[in-house]
Scaffold this active site. Structure first.
Site, short mmCIF file in Angstrom:
data_model
loop_
_atom_site.label_atom_id
_atom_site.label_comp_id
_atom_site.label_asym_id
_atom_site.label_seq_id
_atom_site.Cartn_x
_atom_site.Cartn_y
_atom_site.Cartn_z
N GLU A 8 -5.67 -4.78 10.44
CA GLU A 8 -4.62 -3.80 10.66
C GLU A 8 -4.90 -3.03 11.95
O GLU A 8 -5.68 -2.06 11.95
CB GLU A 8 -4.58 -2.81 9.50
CG GLU A 8 -4.29 -3.43 8.16
CD GLU A 8 -3.71 -2.41 7.20
OE1 GLU A 8 -2.58 -2.60 6.78
OE2 GLU A 8 -4.38 -1.41 6.92
N ASN B 249 0.87 -1.18 0.00
CA ASN B 249 0.00 0.00 0.00
C ASN B 249 0.90 1.22 0.00
O ASN B 249 1.50 1.55 1.02
CB ASN B 249 -0.89 -0.02 1.25
CG ASN B 249 -1.68 1.27 1.42
OD1 ASN B 249 -1.85 2.03 0.45
ND2 ASN B 249 -2.16 1.52 2.62
N SER C 142 3.29 -2.22 10.25
CA SER C 142 4.75 -2.21 10.43
C SER C 142 5.40 -3.55 10.08
O SER C 142 6.37 -3.97 10.71
CB SER C 142 5.11 -1.79 11.86
OG SER C 142 4.62 -0.48 12.10
N GLU D 279 -6.91 4.83 7.62
CA GLU D 279 -6.65 6.25 7.29
C GLU D 279 -7.83 6.86 6.55
O GLU D 279 -8.14 8.04 6.72
CB GLU D 279 -5.33 6.35 6.50
CG GLU D 279 -4.13 6.08 7.40
CD GLU D 279 -2.90 5.53 6.69
OE1 GLU D 279 -2.84 5.59 5.44
OE2 GLU D 279 -2.00 5.03 7.40
N HIS E 109 -9.48 1.32 4.60
CA HIS E 109 -8.23 1.50 5.35
C HIS E 109 -8.50 2.47 6.49
O HIS E 109 -9.27 3.42 6.35
CB HIS E 109 -7.14 2.04 4.42
CG HIS E 109 -5.78 2.00 5.04
ND1 HIS E 109 -5.38 2.91 5.98
CD2 HIS E 109 -4.75 1.14 4.86
CE1 HIS E 109 -4.14 2.60 6.35
NE2 HIS E 109 -3.74 1.54 5.68
N LYS F 187 0.01 4.26 -0.26
CA LYS F 187 -0.66 5.43 0.33
C LYS F 187 -0.45 6.64 -0.60
O LYS F 187 -0.43 6.47 -1.80
CB LYS F 187 -0.13 5.71 1.72
CG LYS F 187 -0.03 4.47 2.61
CD LYS F 187 0.18 4.82 4.03
CE LYS F 187 0.46 3.58 4.84
NZ LYS F 187 0.17 3.72 6.23
N GLY G 88 2.30 2.19 10.59
CA GLY G 88 3.27 3.29 10.42
C GLY G 88 3.95 3.70 11.70
O GLY G 88 4.58 4.76 11.76
C1 PEP Z 1 -0.74 0.14 5.77
O1 PEP Z 1 -0.62 1.20 5.21
O2 PEP Z 1 -1.73 -0.54 5.54
C2 PEP Z 1 0.30 -0.29 6.69
C3 PEP Z 1 0.17 -1.44 7.31
O3 PEP Z 1 1.37 0.55 6.85
P1 PEP Z 1 2.79 0.21 7.54
O4 PEP Z 1 3.24 -1.12 6.99
O5 PEP Z 1 3.69 1.32 7.13
O6 PEP Z 1 2.55 0.12 9.00
#
Ligand code: PEP
Length: 249
Positions: free
Chosen positions: A165, A9, A211, A97, A95, A11, A171
């Site tokens: 998630e 992803n 992460s 976000e 997501h 983003k 992040g």
């Molecule tokens: C994500 O954007 O779905 C995500 C898991 O980000 P990260 O791996 O950077 O934590």
């Protein structure tokens, strides 16, 4: 057998200059490997170019959200049909976000997932609790509620992907422990079995996101009921993405 999916992803990251990473990822994935899919979800501006860059390889390209309508007066939005037309095979919906920044509710997410299915895309439906909800012991109830509300009526098990998630792990560099992931993924599979039957639930890839990196991927991918990852930061560099893909079975 449940398919494994290693999905990136990007983003709101990536310009045309970043397409070299797609080319490198495509070269690394090559013809792919049995039972494991590789996917990079990129900003809408790059979907068509990324699909061209990945052409001839097993690397797939996806979008990061879509509107529920096919077309119309929705300035700035993008439809699932547009993503499919640009060469996408998947789209991330719900997501955290998007849920936070754009107030996307379970109902909205279900509409987006239905639109993805209408357009022939595979929706990756994201769910996950906040730190406050985890500390309050509400995680399993919350994700169960999100599953019930975010999967559209009539969806078939083989058409969807779920990504768990935990918001506090996205992040932040903080990763959920294998035990925490195991507990939630087991609960998700049970909720899915109630809706799709055990055989149907077994067809739905359950991704972990938060992460995930080359250094922790093997341990996460070993957890029962984890069928891949949704990877943010570590998917921006082809070398890191490929290092995770390389560990998936
Ligand atoms: C994500 O954007 O779905 C995500 C898991 O980000 P990260 O791996 O950077 O934590």
């Amino acid at each position: 057998m449940t398919r494994t999916l290693i999905a990136g992803n990007w983003k709101m990251n990536g310009l045309k200059a970043s397409l070299g990473e797609i080319r490198d990822a495509a070269a690394g994935v090559g013809r792919g490997k049995a039972g494991v899919e590789a996917l990079l979800c990129v900003p809408a501006t790059l979907v068509s170019l990324a699909a061209e860059a990945a052409h001839g390889s097993a690397l797939k390209v996806g979008g990061e959200t879509c509107h529920d309508a096919e077309s119309g007066a929705h300035t700035g939005d993008i439809s699932a049909e547009m993503l499919a037309d640009a060469g996408a095979s998947h789209v991330i919906v719900g997501h955290s976000e998007r849920r936070t920044d754009h107030g996307e509710t379970n109902e909205i997410v279900a509409g987006q997932a239905a639109a993805a299915l209408r357009a022939g895309l595979t929706p990756i439906i994201c769910i996950g609790e906040s730190l406050g909800q985890r500390k309050a012991g509400e995680t399993l109830d919350f994700v169960s509620h999100q599953i019930a509300g975010s999967i559209p009526e009539g969806a078939k098990a083989e058409e969807i992907v779920i990504a768990y998630e935990p918001i506090w792990a996205i992040g932040t560099g903080e990763v959920a422990s294998p035990d925490q992931i195991d507990e939630v993924h087991t609960a998700i599979r049970s909720r899915l079995a109630e809706r799709f039957g055990a055989d149907g639930a077994a067809l739905i890839p359950l991704l972990y996101g938060g992460s995930m990196k080359p250094g922790n991927a093997a341990e996460i991918l070993e957890v029962t009921d984890v069928n891949g990852g949704l990877i943010g930061g570590a998917s921006l560099k082809a070398a890191d993405f490929l290092a995770i893909y390389g560990q998936a079975k």
